[in-house]
Design an enzyme around this catalytic site. Structure first.
Site, PDB file in Angstrom:
ATOM      1  N   HIS A 170       1.977   4.660 -21.976  1.00  0.00           N
ATOM      2  CA  HIS A 170       3.847   4.752 -22.519  1.00  0.00           C
ATOM      3  C   HIS A 170       4.643   5.150 -21.471  1.00  0.00           C
ATOM      4  O   HIS A 170       5.689   4.427 -21.083  1.00  0.00           O
ATOM      5  CB  HIS A 170       3.913   5.577 -23.742  1.00  0.00           C
ATOM      6  CG  HIS A 170       3.039   5.509 -24.795  1.00  0.00           C
ATOM      7  ND1 HIS A 170       3.004   4.436 -25.755  1.00  0.00           N
ATOM      8  CD2 HIS A 170       1.893   6.346 -25.112  1.00  0.00           C
ATOM      9  CE1 HIS A 170       1.969   4.600 -26.700  1.00  0.00           C
ATOM     10  NE2 HIS A 170       1.343   5.495 -26.000  1.00  0.00           N
TER      11      HIS A 170
HETATM   12  C1  BDR Z   1       4.158  10.015 -25.407  1.00  0.00           C
HETATM   13  O1  BDR Z   1       3.485  11.308 -25.883  1.00  0.00           O
HETATM   14  C2  BDR Z   1       2.621  11.556 -25.029  1.00  0.00           C
HETATM   15  O2  BDR Z   1       1.408  11.852 -25.378  1.00  0.00           O
HETATM   16  C3  BDR Z   1       2.649  10.769 -23.873  1.00  0.00           C
HETATM   17  O3  BDR Z   1       2.652  11.372 -22.861  1.00  0.00           O
HETATM   18  C4  BDR Z   1       3.789   9.842 -23.883  1.00  0.00           C
HETATM   19  O4  BDR Z   1       4.850  10.366 -23.387  1.00  0.00           O
HETATM   20  C5  BDR Z   1       3.731   8.790 -26.206  1.00  0.00           C
HETATM   21  O5  BDR Z   1       4.193   8.863 -27.933  1.00  0.00           O
END
Ligand code: BDR
Ligand code: CA
Length: 316
Positions: free
Chosen positions: A239
């Site tokens: 992400h």
């Molecule tokens: C987000 O949550 C975290 O686990 C990851 O780093 C990312 O920024 C995704 O939902």
């Protein structure tokens, strides 16, 4: 001219990968890396940021910021996903534990130093940004843009059925940032979930002889194992790296102006992002939201950035 950015991160393997890409990207001038609690505690996020930057030793050293406790504490524990140290138990060393300034102070300083020029890339909970805005109420109009990874528009959450992790960790801060006068871009889960990097990526990583290669080869295999165990996924979500690509290559994304807010209470819906998508909306547009991306080209861009970062740290 390189774009000035502050990377606000909660490393986290996903965030660490984005740091590898950003710190060697000639299109970016990373003026600061500020830690925030999220995937790991504020203390560990601060340590991990320093450890990653020390290990990568980029040509231009950014200022580093220390995370502080969020007002409500952290509601989620991600150790099952990213390991006890948040980096797949990579065992990264930190040479010196200086006491850096708080992240929100670094954010205020850097925005004030270059008004309207700095993009904040927010890859964790929005605690630091909300605190910076609280500390300096003029700041929202001095930020160039905030590009945030978080929330969902229509899809399910990833930490509860309704909420995405970053927003769920600190909904009050997320609401403050959503409602601020800053120019904003949101890259939500609906879009980032479309890209799954498969196992074949492991054979395309920079060589072990490079600093970036050594780091990503340590942290990525545990991420693949965790995603398989947790989500039965034959690959990993990235992400935060995708959000960074939205900063460097906005042409790969389709965006729409929307009106969004955050649910700050609710037994089932706390941390959910809510968008007024009625035919005749009553809320005013307050952010640009990514609604689609060229999945293949974004994946290629991530690999290209990592390859470049690898080359920049060859044999050193
Ligand atoms: C987000 O949550 C975290 O686990 C990851 O780093 C990312 O920024 C995704 O939902
Ligand atoms: Ca993150």
């Amino acid at each position: 001219m390189a774009k000035k950015v502050i990377l606000d991160v909660d490393p986290g393997i996903d965030d660490a990968l984005a740091l590898c890409m950003a710190l060697f990207d000639p299109r970016l001038e990373v003026v600061a890396v500020t830690a925030v609690g999220g995937n790991v505690s504020p203390q560990l996020a601060t340590r991990n940021v320093r450890a990653i930057v020390e290990q990568l030793d980029p040509p231009r050293l950014p200022r580093l910021g220390a995370a502080s406790e969020p007002d409500q504490g952290l509601p989620v524990d991600s150790r099952h996903l990213f390991g006890v140290d948040g980096l797949g138990d990579a065992g990264l060393e930190v040479a010196e534990l200086l006491a850096p300034h708080p992240s929100e102070k670094i954010i205020c300083d850097e925005i004030r130093a270059a008004p309207e020029e700095v993009t904040i890339v927010a890859l964790g909970p929005l605690t630091n940004i909300a605190r910076a805005f609280h500390r300096d109420p003029e700041l929202p109009s001095l930020v160039g843009r905030i590009v945030m990874m978080g929330g969902t528009v229509a899809g399910p959450g990833n930490v509860t059925p309704a909420a995405e992790f970053n927003i769920f960790c600190d909904p009050l801060s997320a609401r403050a940032v959503f409602r601020s006068r800053t120019t904003k871009t949101l890259v939500p889960l609906d879009v980032t979930n479309r890209l799954v990097l498969g196992f074949d990526v492991l054979s395309q990583l920079p060589e072990e002889t490079t600093r970036v290669g050594r780091l990503v080869r340590k942290i990525l295999p545990p991420a693949f194992r965790a995603f398989r165990q947790e989500s039965a996924l034959e690959g990993i979500h990235v992400h935060d790296s995708i959000t960074l690509v939205a900063v460097t290559n906005p042409e790969l994304f389709v965006t729409q102006e929307m009106a969004g807010d955050v649910e700050v209470r609710g037994e089932l819906t706390m941390g959910a992002t809510v968008f007024d998508r009625r035919r005749v909306p009553a809320w005013r547009h307050n952010m640009e939201v990514a609604v689609d991306m060229d999945v293949h080209k974004v994946a290629q861009q991530i690999l290209r950035n990592l390859a470049h970062a690898g080359k920049s740290t060859e044999g050193l």
